[in-house]
Motif scaffolding. Sequence first.
Motif, short mmCIF file in Angstrom:
data_model
loop_
_atom_site.label_atom_id
_atom_site.label_comp_id
_atom_site.label_asym_id
_atom_site.label_seq_id
_atom_site.Cartn_x
_atom_site.Cartn_y
_atom_site.Cartn_z
N GLY A 64 -11.95 1.14 2.32
CA GLY A 64 -10.49 1.33 2.38
C GLY A 64 -9.79 0.02 2.68
O GLY A 64 -8.80 -0.35 2.03
N ALA A 65 -10.32 -0.74 3.65
CA ALA A 65 -9.74 -2.04 3.99
C ALA A 65 -9.90 -3.01 2.83
O ALA A 65 -8.98 -3.77 2.51
N PHE A 66 -11.07 -2.98 2.19
CA PHE A 66 -11.30 -3.86 1.04
C PHE A 66 -10.31 -3.56 -0.09
O PHE A 66 -9.72 -4.48 -0.66
N ILE A 67 -10.12 -2.31 -0.40
CA ILE A 67 -9.20 -1.94 -1.48
C ILE A 67 -7.77 -2.36 -1.14
O ILE A 67 -7.06 -2.89 -2.00
N SER A 68 -7.37 -2.16 0.09
CA SER A 68 -6.03 -2.60 0.50
C SER A 68 -5.87 -4.11 0.37
O SER A 68 -4.86 -4.60 -0.15
N ASP A 69 -6.89 -4.86 0.81
CA ASP A 69 -6.85 -6.32 0.68
C ASP A 69 -6.82 -6.73 -0.79
O ASP A 69 -6.11 -7.66 -1.17
N MET A 70 -7.60 -6.03 -1.61
CA MET A 70 -7.64 -6.34 -3.04
C MET A 70 -6.28 -6.07 -3.69
O MET A 70 -5.79 -6.89 -4.48
N GLU A 71 -5.67 -4.94 -3.36
CA GLU A 71 -4.35 -4.63 -3.92
C GLU A 71 -3.34 -5.71 -3.56
O GLU A 71 -2.55 -6.15 -4.41
N GLN A 72 -3.38 -6.15 -2.31
CA GLN A 72 -2.46 -7.20 -1.88
C GLN A 72 -2.74 -8.51 -2.61
O GLN A 72 -1.81 -9.18 -3.07
#
Length: 194
Positions: A64-72
Motif C-alpha cells: 500500500g505504501a509502495f503504491i502510494s509512493d509510486m502514484e506520487q
Amino acid sequence: MAKRTGEKYEAIIEAAVRVIAEFGYHQAQVSKIAREAKVADGTIYLYFDNKDDVLISLFNEKMGAFISDMEQALSKVPSPVDQLRQLIYLHFSYLGSDKKLAIVTQIELRQSNPVVRKEIGLILKRYLAVIDRVLQSGVEHGLFRKDFDIRIARKMIFGTIDETVSSWIMDDFKYDLMDQVDPLHQLFLQGIGS
C-alpha cells in the motif's frame, strides 16, 4: 483490538517479513514473529486476529505504501512512455532493496490460503489501476497504439515485471535487478508503442 499503528505494530510487521522470509509462511509461528519483534506472544493478538491477518496486514502496509509512493512519483513524470519506465524502475528498486520482502511478496504470498489471496488481490487492484492509467494516457497522447487491449497489455506488463522479480529470487539474487529496467521498457514499447 489495538490500533494498527505505533512502534509495536511496526515492529511486528518488520519481524513478520524477516521470519516469513527465513522460515516460510507455514513454518513461521506467531511465537517466532513475537520473539523477533521482541514482544510477548499475546501482544501479536492485540493487533492481529491470527497469522493470516499478519500476512494480509504486512502486504497491505508494505505494498500500500509502495503504491502510494509510486502514484506520487508518476504524477511528476509528464510522459506516459517515461511513466512506464519509472513504474518498472520503482518496482525493481523497491523489491531489490529488500530481499526478504521480495521473498515474502513473490513466494510466500502465493502459497497462502484463498482468504489471504482474496485480500491481497484487493491491494493489487490499485497497482493494476496505476498501470491502466499509464497505458490509457499513452493512447490518449498518441504515444501508444490505439489497437491493443489495455487489459491484456496490463497483464503482460505486470506479469513480466512480477516474473522477473520471481526469477531473480529463484536465481539467488545473482544479478542486478536494476539491469532489467531498460530491456523490459524497450520490450514493452515494441509491443504497444505507436
